[in-house]
Write a protein that holds these residues in place. Structure first.
Motif, PDB file in Angstrom:
ATOM      1  N   ARG A 177       0.811  -1.219   0.000  1.00  0.00           N
ATOM      2  CA  ARG A 177       0.000   0.000   0.000  1.00  0.00           C
ATOM      3  C   ARG A 177       0.846   1.271   0.000  1.00  0.00           C
ATOM      4  N   THR A 178       2.134   1.126   0.304  1.00  0.00           N
ATOM      5  CA  THR A 178       3.004   2.307   0.411  1.00  0.00           C
ATOM      6  C   THR A 178       4.324   2.029  -0.285  1.00  0.00           C
ATOM      7  N   ILE A 179       4.839   3.026  -0.962  1.00  0.00           N
ATOM      8  CA  ILE A 179       6.173   2.950  -1.543  1.00  0.00           C
ATOM      9  C   ILE A 179       6.987   4.127  -1.026  1.00  0.00           C
ATOM     10  N   ARG A 180       8.143   3.839  -0.501  1.00  0.00           N
ATOM     11  CA  ARG A 180       9.077   4.886  -0.088  1.00  0.00           C
ATOM     12  C   ARG A 180      10.123   5.010  -1.192  1.00  0.00           C
ATOM     13  N   ILE A 181      10.297   6.228  -1.675  1.00  0.00           N
ATOM     14  CA  ILE A 181      11.237   6.479  -2.779  1.00  0.00           C
ATOM     15  C   ILE A 181      12.427   7.259  -2.252  1.00  0.00           C
ATOM     16  N   PRO A 182      13.509   6.575  -1.895  1.00  0.00           N
ATOM     17  CA  PRO A 182      14.714   7.276  -1.440  1.00  0.00           C
ATOM     18  C   PRO A 182      15.393   7.973  -2.621  1.00  0.00           C
ATOM     19  N   VAL A 183      15.766   9.227  -2.431  1.00  0.00           N
ATOM     20  CA  VAL A 183      16.399   9.997  -3.511  1.00  0.00           C
ATOM     21  C   VAL A 183      17.612  10.738  -2.960  1.00  0.00           C
ATOM     22  N   THR A 184      18.730  10.594  -3.651  1.00  0.00           N
ATOM     23  CA  THR A 184      19.907  11.424  -3.371  1.00  0.00           C
ATOM     24  C   THR A 184      19.971  12.495  -4.452  1.00  0.00           C
ATOM     25  N   TRP A 185      19.864  13.734  -4.032  1.00  0.00           N
ATOM     26  CA  TRP A 185      19.741  14.845  -4.968  1.00  0.00           C
ATOM     27  C   TRP A 185      21.084  15.516  -5.254  1.00  0.00           C
ATOM     28  N   ASN A 186      22.077  15.309  -4.428  1.00  0.00           N
ATOM     29  CA  ASN A 186      23.283  16.128  -4.441  1.00  0.00           C
ATOM     30  C   ASN A 186      23.962  16.180  -5.804  1.00  0.00           C
ATOM     31  N   HIS A 187      24.135  15.007  -6.474  1.00  0.00           N
ATOM     32  CA  HIS A 187      24.838  15.019  -7.761  1.00  0.00           C
ATOM     33  C   HIS A 187      23.900  15.368  -8.914  1.00  0.00           C
ATOM     34  N   ARG A 188      22.691  15.797  -8.554  1.00  0.00           N
ATOM     35  CA  ARG A 188      21.766  16.304  -9.565  1.00  0.00           C
ATOM     36  C   ARG A 188      21.493  17.795  -9.347  1.00  0.00           C
ATOM     37  N   LEU A 189      22.360  18.463  -8.588  1.00  0.00           N
ATOM     38  CA  LEU A 189      22.179  19.877  -8.272  1.00  0.00           C
ATOM     39  C   LEU A 189      23.193  20.733  -9.018  1.00  0.00           C
ATOM     40  N   PRO A 205      24.495  29.636  -4.993  1.00  0.00           N
ATOM     41  CA  PRO A 205      23.617  29.384  -3.841  1.00  0.00           C
ATOM     42  C   PRO A 205      22.236  28.850  -4.203  1.00  0.00           C
ATOM     43  N   ASN A 206      21.934  28.726  -5.534  1.00  0.00           N
ATOM     44  CA  ASN A 206      20.585  28.297  -5.908  1.00  0.00           C
ATOM     45  C   ASN A 206      20.423  26.778  -5.860  1.00  0.00           C
ATOM     46  N   TYR A 207      21.511  26.052  -6.153  1.00  0.00           N
ATOM     47  CA  TYR A 207      21.497  24.587  -6.147  1.00  0.00           C
ATOM     48  C   TYR A 207      20.293  24.034  -6.913  1.00  0.00           C
ATOM     49  N   GLU A 208      20.141  24.472  -8.155  1.00  0.00           N
ATOM     50  CA  GLU A 208      18.994  24.084  -8.953  1.00  0.00           C
ATOM     51  C   GLU A 208      19.032  22.594  -9.277  1.00  0.00           C
ATOM     52  N   ILE A 209      17.902  21.908  -9.046  1.00  0.00           N
ATOM     53  CA  ILE A 209      17.790  20.493  -9.387  1.00  0.00           C
ATOM     54  C   ILE A 209      17.720  20.371 -10.907  1.00  0.00           C
ATOM     55  N   GLN A 210      18.474  19.425 -11.469  1.00  0.00           N
ATOM     56  CA  GLN A 210      18.441  19.213 -12.909  1.00  0.00           C
ATOM     57  C   GLN A 210      17.005  18.951 -13.351  1.00  0.00           C
ATOM     58  N   PRO A 211      16.487  19.744 -14.288  1.00  0.00           N
ATOM     59  CA  PRO A 211      15.080  19.616 -14.694  1.00  0.00           C
ATOM     60  C   PRO A 211      14.703  18.206 -15.152  1.00  0.00           C
ATOM     61  N   GLU A 212      15.611  17.554 -15.904  1.00  0.00           N
ATOM     62  CA  GLU A 212      15.275  16.220 -16.394  1.00  0.00           C
ATOM     63  C   GLU A 212      15.182  15.201 -15.261  1.00  0.00           C
ATOM     64  N   PHE A 213      16.001  15.398 -14.208  1.00  0.00           N
ATOM     65  CA  PHE A 213      15.920  14.472 -13.082  1.00  0.00           C
ATOM     66  C   PHE A 213      14.649  14.715 -12.273  1.00  0.00           C
ATOM     67  N   LEU A 214      14.324  15.964 -12.033  1.00  0.00           N
ATOM     68  CA  LEU A 214      13.093  16.278 -11.305  1.00  0.00           C
ATOM     69  C   LEU A 214      11.879  15.748 -12.066  1.00  0.00           C
ATOM     70  N   SER A 215      11.913  15.845 -13.384  1.00  0.00           N
ATOM     71  CA  SER A 215      10.828  15.320 -14.207  1.00  0.00           C
ATOM     72  C   SER A 215      10.724  13.805 -14.053  1.00  0.00           C
ATOM     73  N   ARG A 216      11.881  13.136 -13.966  1.00  0.00           N
ATOM     74  CA  ARG A 216      11.890  11.681 -13.802  1.00  0.00           C
ATOM     75  C   ARG A 216      11.281  11.281 -12.450  1.00  0.00           C
TER      76      ARG A 216
END
Length: 633
Positions: A85-97, A101-112
């Motif tokens: 009934r539940t899925i936990r999705i662990p995500v490491t964002w650091n190498h996609r930033l 100081p903005n540390y923008e998330i890569q758009p294609e990764f956020l879309s994924r």
């Protein structure tokens, strides 16, 4: 989570459990069991069972770099179809930033991530989305507080804004297992203060981002997601300070450390392992649930699974899963299985060990039955006797026992007296063959719960052989298992003291110090074990599940290691000709002395076989090392 750090963490948790029993928790001992009303509690209870999409988006490369296939809509739907009934999705964002100081998330990764979250929600799963191994760059927060908080704030502002209009079946989790040094054992006040700052900042960002985030369920954990009383109390302080009914506490649970990794001789799911579960879940319940704060067990499993699902005996794993799931359900805390690819086959969409899934699923509505052991060892040639097995019926009744297609007859083939199951010797005689190993498997079914298998195993006493020319890079103990299986190994110095990387116990840890290979009739001693050995004699005691034991001795002199089998030494004394052996080869290929009683095995064939096995082991070990470096939590 890193395997080595998890072992340290679990050892600390075992110690803190004892301390928690001696030092009363902050009011914990007197808390009543009546829970204050919180509508979110029912929502949380309805989340079980849960599953972690592990070693995927938290991997250090892309989503396949730790050995799992690309996530598909079909995989997500398959998990839902299995009853989750539940899925936990662990995500490491650091190498996609991007850069600060903005540390923008890569758009294609956020879309994924949006795509996988959408698939999960569309299938009917509740989703927990977190920041996972990003906790690594927070470790130096004590010295770089401002830098860490700028990055952390930028990250959560983007996630919160991007998902703010998603339904409340999407939960956010502030950070995974936050820690601030390689030592998981310290409870420094500054660590509690920093985790409080992370959780409080996360809460403020999400709530101020608008949309459904104003009341979205938020998940928070204490230092290392620990269930020690001190860390639970500090997390409780943070949550009560926030005064928000839509905040959930979370812990991670991987069992009593020694049992979880098969160390210190803890090979069975015994009273100590069970008590660790009840104490942990009672402590957590009383600190949170009894006070109106829901709890999710965001990860659970066994630490030994980081090496292999065979680290522990199969039946003992089933008993552990059954009890963890059952007791967590009793305490109204849903469990989310950690699966880094070792449980659910994401390519074939089937369970690699279906019995694990079945026993956990059944435990949500009752108890499953089992027996003290799932194996009966019968020595070949001994006169057969009736065999009695203590059962744990857990309130159920035995319905049927089958051996293949044969339905066994109660009263004739077996007798159940209370919780004592006796298998009649005539039955055993009819099932045994002239082969060593598993001769038959009895399938037991009950009035409720998962089934249980009992294996009839025929064996003769295992034997070992001498080895010349081993080294600190490689040493194998040739063992003719003869149908038996290794339970544990004890290693001590003849001069006194325990041998092995864990000097606090004479028993070696499975996978860390040794690994049996039944098909190849050998026990590999690992390089980490061999490298730390002191010169001199090392005495081994091999324990087998049949109850048999064997002695073995190693002599270490610098880089040279030789092994001595007592039975071969005894044979050499009785018959000097039996000691003839081929000349030692190089240290990477130790020579095994032949056993003169094995007439069917020639000396040269044995040497060629061992040499081939050694070369295969070297190649395999190198592959395993490379795989593990990539495939860790």
């Amino acid at each position: 989570m890193n395997n080595r750090i998890k072992r340290f963490a679990s050892a600390f948790l075992a110690i803190s459990l004892v301390v928690g029993l001696l030092i009363p928790a902050l009011g914990g001992a007197s808390i009543a069991q009546a829970e204050p009303a919180n509508p979110l509690q029912k929502t949380v209870e309805a989340m079980e069972p849960g599953w972690n999409l592990g070693n995927t988006f938290e991997a250090s490369g892309d989503e396949t770099s730790w050995g799992n296939p690309t996530v598909t809509k079909e995989q997500i739907q398959a998990i839902k179809d299995q009853g989750y009934r539940t899925i936990r999705i662990p995500v490491t964002w650091n190498h996609r930033l991007g850069e600060g100081p903005n540390y923008e998330i890569q758009p294609e990764f956020l879309s994924r991530i949006h795509e996988v979250v959408d698939w999960s929600l569309d299938s009917g799963l509740t989703v927990i989305l977190n920041i996972h191994h990003d906790s690594h760059w927070m470790m130096n927060m004590e010295n770089e507080r401002d830098t860490v908080m700028i990055k952390y704030t930028a990250l959560w502002k983007q996630i919160a804004t991007s998902f703010k209009d998603y339904p409340h079946t999407l939960f956010f989790e502030a950070v995974n297992e936050p820690r601030f040094s390689e030592d998981w054992n310290e409870d420094r006040p500054v660590y509690f203060e920093m985790v409080d700052q992370l959780n409080s900042t996360f809460h403020k960002i999400v709530r101020e981002s608008g949309g459904n985030n104003k009341t979205r369920p938020l998940v928070m954990e204490g230092v290392t997601a620990s269930h020690s009383q001190a860390r639970l109390d500090e997390l409780y302080k943070t949550i009560t300070k926030l005064n928000d009914p839509n905040v959930i506490a979370t812990i991670h649970y991987y069992g009593l450390y020694t049992f979880s990794v098969n160390a210190a001789g803890a090979t069975t799911f015994d009273d100590a392992a069970k008590k660790d579960i009840t104490d942990t879940f009672d402590r957590t319940y009383e600190t949170f649930v009894a006070r109106g704060i829901p709890v999710i067990i965001g990860e659970f499993g066994l630490l030994g699974f980081d090496k292999s699902v065979e680290t522990l005996e199969y039946g003992e794993i089933l008993k552990y899963f059954e009890y963890v799931t059952h007791y967590a359900h009793e305490k109204k805390m849903p469990t989310i299985l950690w699966d880094n690819g070792q449980h659910f086959d994401r390519t074939n969409l089937t369970w690699k060990n279906p019995a694990f899934h079945e026993v956990m699923k059944a435990s949500l509505n009752g108890r499953s039955s089992n027996s003290q052991s799932d194996s009966i060892y019968l020595r070949q040639g001994d006169e057969l006797q009736d065999v009695t097995i203590p059962m744990n019926l857990n309130g159920n009744t035995l319905k049927e026992i089958k051996a293949g297609d044969r339905v066994l007859a109660a009263g004739t083939d077996y007798v159940l007296d209370g919780e004592q199951l006796t298998l009649k010797k005539e039955l055993l005689r009819s099932l045994l063959t002239d082969q060593l190993g598993t001769n038959a498997t009895l399938a037991l079914t009950f009035s409720y719960g998962a089934g249980w298998n009992v294996h009839l195993i025929q064996y003769t006493t295992a034997t070992t052989r001498n080895v010349e020319g081993g080294s600190r890079d490689l040493f194998i103990i040739p063992v003719k298992f003869n149908g038996d299986r290794l339970e544990k190994i004890e290693a001590t110095y003849a001069a006194g003291g325990n041998a092995g990387p864990d000097s606090w116990t004479p028993f070696l840890e499975f996978g860390k110090s040794f690994q049996p290979e039944y098909e190849n009739n050998l026990i590999t001693l690992t390089k980490p074990f061999l490298e730390q050995l002191k010169d001199g004699d090392v005495q081994f005691k091999l324990y087998f599940w049949s109850g048999a034991t064997l002695e073995y001795k190693m002599t270490v002199a610098g880089d040279l290691i030789n092994g001595f089998s007592p039975e071969m030494e005894a044979a050499a004394t009785a018959s000097p000709a039996a000691t003839a052996t081929a000349s030692p080869t190089d240290a990477a290929s130790p020579t095994v002395q032949p056993d003169s009683t094995d007439k069917e095995e020639g000396n040269q064939a044995l040497i060629y076989w061992i040499s081939g096995a050694v070369l295969a082991l070297i190649v395999l070990s190198a592959g395993v090392v490379l795989y593990r470096k990539k495939n860790r939590k």
